[in-house]
Design an enzyme around this catalytic site. Sequence first.
Site, PDB file in Angstrom:
ATOM      1  N   GLU A   1     -10.720   6.544   4.436  1.00  0.00           N
ATOM      2  CA  GLU A   1      -9.748   5.911   5.337  1.00  0.00           C
ATOM      3  C   GLU A   1      -9.925   6.398   6.779  1.00  0.00           C
ATOM      4  O   GLU A   1     -11.040   6.516   7.277  1.00  0.00           O
ATOM      5  CB  GLU A   1      -8.334   6.100   4.786  1.00  0.00           C
ATOM      6  CG  GLU A   1      -8.191   5.491   3.383  1.00  0.00           C
ATOM      7  CD  GLU A   1      -6.760   5.384   2.896  1.00  0.00           C
ATOM      8  OE1 GLU A   1      -5.857   5.102   3.708  1.00  0.00           O
ATOM      9  OE2 GLU A   1      -6.535   5.559   1.681  1.00  0.00           O
TER      10      GLU A   1
ATOM     11  N   ASP B   1       0.848  -1.179   0.000  1.00  0.00           N
ATOM     12  CA  ASP B   1       0.000   0.000   0.000  1.00  0.00           C
ATOM     13  C   ASP B   1       0.896   1.245   0.000  1.00  0.00           C
ATOM     14  O   ASP B   1       2.118   1.147   0.146  1.00  0.00           O
ATOM     15  CB  ASP B   1      -0.948  -0.013   1.204  1.00  0.00           C
ATOM     16  CG  ASP B   1      -2.246   0.741   0.920  1.00  0.00           C
ATOM     17  OD1 ASP B   1      -2.231   1.683   0.101  1.00  0.00           O
ATOM     18  OD2 ASP B   1      -3.273   0.397   1.530  1.00  0.00           O
TER      19      ASP B   1
END
Length: 524
Positions: free
Chosen positions: A407, A212
């Site tokens: 997020e 990521d």
Amino acid sequence: MINEFQKGALASRLGIPMMYGIDAVHGHNNVYNATIFPHNVGLGATRDPELVKKIGAATALEVRATGIPYVFAPCIAVCRDPRWGRCYESYSEDEKIVQQMTEIIPGLQGDVPYDYRKGSPYVGKNKVAACAKHFVGDGGTTNGINENNTVVDLHGLLSIHTPAYSDAIIKGVSTVMVSYSSWNGEKMHANRDLVTGLLKNTLKFKGFVISDWQGIDRITSPPHENYTYSVQAGILAGIDMVMVPFNFTEFINDLTNLVKANVIPMERIDDAVERILLVKFTMGLFENPLADLSLVNQLGSQEHRNLAREAVRKSLVLLKNGKNETSPLLPLPKKASKILVAGSHADNLGYQCGGWTINWQGFSGNNATRVDSSTEIVYRENPDLESIKSNNFAYSIVVVGEHPYAETGGDSTTLTMADPGPTTITNVCGAVKCAVIVVSGRPIVIEPYMSSIDALVAAWLPGTEGQGVADVLFGDYGFTGRLPRTWFKSVDQLPMHVGDSHYDPLFPFDFGLKTESVPGLVAR
């Protein structure tokens, strides 16, 4: 831009084309005029894998239209707690629904040929490489805290969080992204047993594993504390491609030194290179490295907008219809003297699209309904009681919900709707018949207002084609969506899933009232 990058790569010593990837998580969401589809939680409510496959195909064309061959999608997390800020990126709290929705992968990449080698990546013409994310357990963190620790035994990890990855691999997914989160205290970016052992060896995944964004930095706490160690731990765990958005020379130097010192064996590098090249060959990048300009009219095409509107219609979940069963409010009559449209989310495209739209965290700001031309529509974002009572409205539509987030920015312990939503509901529903539309990435607190609401619709985050909501409200189509998640009464009940001993929801998983389409409705 992509072509200029590519020409630079092709001019290098080996002339190997680069692959540029982008977050196309609900359509080509970083590009103006692209079609924005409902976020995954809404698609989970459709229970329609074929529709999701079509959305994948449309997204692939729009992404390719801008010269990009790779998308960081789909997210196949199983969100077990709506307090998680990424819950809307998850199709459902139920792993079986998430498994069904991996059908988006052959939409993005194309259907794997019948005799294709199991686990090998596959990308057809005018398609894009897909990325199943985030491996593994990202939706199971304690209290839904983003990037945190998933505490579950191996059986729980394999039975809840892993099945969709098996399906994705069978469907030829090209890449897998590792999760920021930990499993029982061990960072996934450093977990060799799961990345190499489970994913590559047991599940026979032949594509490449990507980190990521700054994922290896976060192996240490605080991040980047011992970067050389993080490079070593991440690469040895089995990560093949590393997302380094800023200081790439530091990464290259550290990795080179670790290989020269035999800390990272050459076999590990060869494995990574073979996997990346296999995906690039499969994508046809060596034959056709530059953008196909003939696809440019695919971006935001009417066909794709029609598909998104269909997805909105099918994603809507009707939770309440009338104060009692004998007097339903929906579908609403198109012919009425005057109707009120209210709420912070009624005329705000950014709010309706949610996070991951143009900007990472989404945006605020800026579309018309399907009523008869003789019907007067009054829009007041937050009307006061007096103005409502003095206007003699036939009915009202109140659109409220959450502001955009992504997020960690969406992590919430309270799951309340954005102000002035509660006040708008109280004022409007106390004075006139009201249909409340909730625009949110997850169930939010609604129980205190239920008695005053005549009709309640979960619209999730519908994207750019919000007319799909009006299509169903006014009876051109019936309500068919079912809850992909349990709708709690109070956050004190969380986490809560079907089968729990304390399962006492406001609306259970799979709930959804149905209506029939009623053409030519007139005022009642």
